[in-house]
Design a protein around this motif. Structure first.
Motif, short mmCIF file in Angstrom:
data_model
loop_
_atom_site.label_atom_id
_atom_site.label_comp_id
_atom_site.label_asym_id
_atom_site.label_seq_id
_atom_site.Cartn_x
_atom_site.Cartn_y
_atom_site.Cartn_z
N MET A 1 0.84 -1.20 0.00
CA MET A 1 0.00 0.00 0.00
C MET A 1 0.88 1.25 0.00
SD MET A 1 -2.93 -1.26 2.73
CE MET A 1 -4.04 0.13 2.47
N PRO A 2 1.68 1.45 -1.04
CA PRO A 2 2.63 2.56 -1.02
C PRO A 2 2.00 3.94 -1.06
CG PRO A 2 2.60 1.50 -3.18
CD PRO A 2 1.82 0.63 -2.25
N VAL A 3 0.79 4.06 -1.63
CA VAL A 3 0.16 5.38 -1.71
C VAL A 3 -0.21 5.86 -0.31
CG1 VAL A 3 -1.76 6.72 -2.66
CG2 VAL A 3 -0.69 4.94 -4.06
N VAL A 4 -0.88 5.01 0.45
CA VAL A 4 -1.31 5.37 1.80
C VAL A 4 -0.15 5.33 2.79
CG1 VAL A 4 -2.64 4.56 3.80
CG2 VAL A 4 -3.73 4.77 1.58
N ALA A 5 0.61 4.24 2.75
CA ALA A 5 1.58 3.98 3.80
C ALA A 5 2.94 4.63 3.56
CB ALA A 5 1.76 2.47 3.98
N ARG A 6 3.17 5.15 2.34
CA ARG A 6 4.44 5.81 2.10
C ARG A 6 4.25 7.25 1.63
NH1 ARG A 6 6.78 2.42 -1.28
NH2 ARG A 6 7.08 3.59 -3.19
N PHE A 7 3.66 7.44 0.45
CA PHE A 7 3.58 8.79 -0.13
C PHE A 7 2.75 9.75 0.73
CE2 PHE A 7 3.94 6.37 -4.37
CZ PHE A 7 5.32 6.35 -4.28
N ILE A 8 1.51 9.34 1.06
CA ILE A 8 0.65 10.22 1.85
C ILE A 8 1.15 10.32 3.28
CG2 ILE A 8 -1.69 10.54 2.78
CD1 ILE A 8 -2.77 9.34 0.20
N ARG A 9 1.57 9.21 3.85
CA ARG A 9 2.02 9.22 5.24
C ARG A 9 3.25 10.12 5.41
NH1 ARG A 9 2.84 3.60 8.11
NH2 ARG A 9 0.61 3.52 7.61
N GLU A 10 4.18 10.07 4.48
CA GLU A 10 5.37 10.91 4.59
C GLU A 10 5.00 12.39 4.59
OE1 GLU A 10 7.85 9.67 1.37
OE2 GLU A 10 8.53 7.82 2.38
N ARG A 11 4.06 12.76 3.74
CA ARG A 11 3.62 14.17 3.72
C ARG A 11 2.87 14.52 4.99
NH1 ARG A 11 -0.85 16.98 2.32
NH2 ARG A 11 -1.96 15.26 1.31
#
Length: 403
Positions: A11-21
């Protein structure tokens, strides 16, 4: 935690890209988010992203049988999330947890099926009047919110996450299509090839199920009440007929309508010995279990998630997952990859509601187009796929009526 780690890896969109922001910007700082969702490893990924954005989260189950207990425990132990959910809740326990969320007076409400929205409006109208906004994950819940808006009782702006293109076209079709078949096979271990599978409803969920069943060699019949969807099913190569006729032919029946009493007494009366009934709609009302209970002379659980009802003439009807969501009760729900997009919409819609607090009327909204497209862009990025962009000349051409 290992299950959550596995989900987040997919789940890279939720768990990486959005979470990092979110970790950097804290767009949900000190915001109380009350959520009623299926407590699965994928939901954990969303909740952890909301927490990373600064939110305080209370989480209750949206189905008495879908909670993954180890995930609920991990969220409470490692992430400080207050959770009221366990597998096998009674109906009273289920609604008491929803009330527990409502009484907390959340600022943002995230729901899956509409039970939290409905409880707030029916039992806690003053609390509902102070909610900044809400989101809704499912077709069933959106139907309920739309009815509330029509009756003029909706107290806060609500975003129909279910209707986002990056949700319904992928989650409903590919997610439910695969996970429903997964649940049926885990529960029964039957061979689908050669079976007659009846799919009730040809929305995005029904489309996904029908195509996955056909892909495994089943002969598929579709039942519908919408003439346009019925015609689409015909053009897609499926047999289409009324449920009364399909009931005589089917080996496996899967409901996916969002309505009640789709399969009821008159249909059960003409079914084959050994017919299997499964539900892929949100609530356990599509297969009318009270009719089965009244008709049966005996009942026994023959396998986990398989209940046999014996009728007076000796025929046996098999109900899966007590008529509840077969993909979540008998399996693990949607694959993480598809929930990545659905929960990305949830996280970004929650952020949108906070940013636009006080600017939105108490009605039902679509997911903003820019949010929908951002989710698609991030998913493509995660897949390593690039696409073309319009040139300025092309943009001008498409925006002009001049030859």
């Amino acid at each position: 935690m290992l299950q959550i780690e596995w989900a987040e890896m997919h789940m890279p969109v939720v768990a990486r890209f959005i979470r990092e922001r979110f970790e950097q910007e804290k767009p949900l700082k000190d915001v109380r988010v009350g959520a009623t969702l299926h407590v699965t490893k994928e939901t954990a990924a969303l909740v952890r992203t909301l927490v990373a954005g600064g939110a305080e989260v209370r989480l209750a189950a949206s189905n008495p049988l879908s909670t993954q207990d180890e995930v609920a425990a991990a969220l409470a132990r490692h992430d400080g999330v207050e959770v009221c959910a366990w597998r096998g809740m009674s109906e009273d326990e289920y609604f008491s947890c929803i009330r527990w969320v409502a009484k907390w007076e959340p600022n943002i409400v995230i729901d899956d099926g509409g039970d939290l929205h409905a409880t707030l409006h029916k039992e806690y109208p003053d609390v509902a009047g102070r909610v900044w906004g809400g989101t809704e994950e499912t077709t069933t819940g959106v139907i309920r919110l739309r009815a509330m808006e029509k009756e003029g009782v909706l107290r806060y702006p609500a975003i129909a996450v279910n209707d986002a293109k990056t949700k319904t076209m992928f989650d409903n079709r590919y997610g439910t299509g695969q996970s429903t078949i997964d649940g049926i096979l885990r529960a029964t271990n039957i061979l689908l090839a050669g079976k007659i599978v009846v799919v009730a409803g040809y929305g995005w969920v029904g489309r996904g199920i029908a195509n996955r069943a056909r892909g495994m060699g089943a002969r598929v019949i579709v039942t519908e009440v919408d003439p346009i969807k019925a015609l689409e099913a015909v053009m897609d190569g499926f047999d289409v007929m009324p449920m009364m006729e399909a009931a005589r032919r089917g080996d496996v029946f899967i409901t996916a309508t969002g309505n009640k009493k789709v399969i009821r007494r008159e249909h059960i009366e003409v079914m084959k010995d050994g017919a299997i009934l499964a539900n892929a709609g949100h609530f356990n009302v599509e297969i009318w279990v009270p009719d089965l209970e009244e008709m049966a002379v005996s009942k026994r659980v023959i396998r986990p998630n398989v209940t046999e009802y014996r009728l007076p003439d000796g025929r046996r009807i098999y109900l899966l997952a007590e008529g509840r969501l077969v993909n979540l009760v008998a399996a693990e729900g949607h694959p993480s990859e598809v929930m990545d997009m659905s929960f990305a919409n949830q996280a970004l819609s929650a952020e949108y509601l906070v940013k636009n607090r006080g600017k939105l009327e108490p009605r039902l909204y679509m997911v903003p187009r820019e949010v929908d497209e951002e989710v698609a862009r991030l998913k493509l990025r995660a897949l390593g796929i690039e696409i073309d962009r319009l040139t300025e000349e092309q943009k001008e051409y498409l925006s002009s009526w001049q030859l």
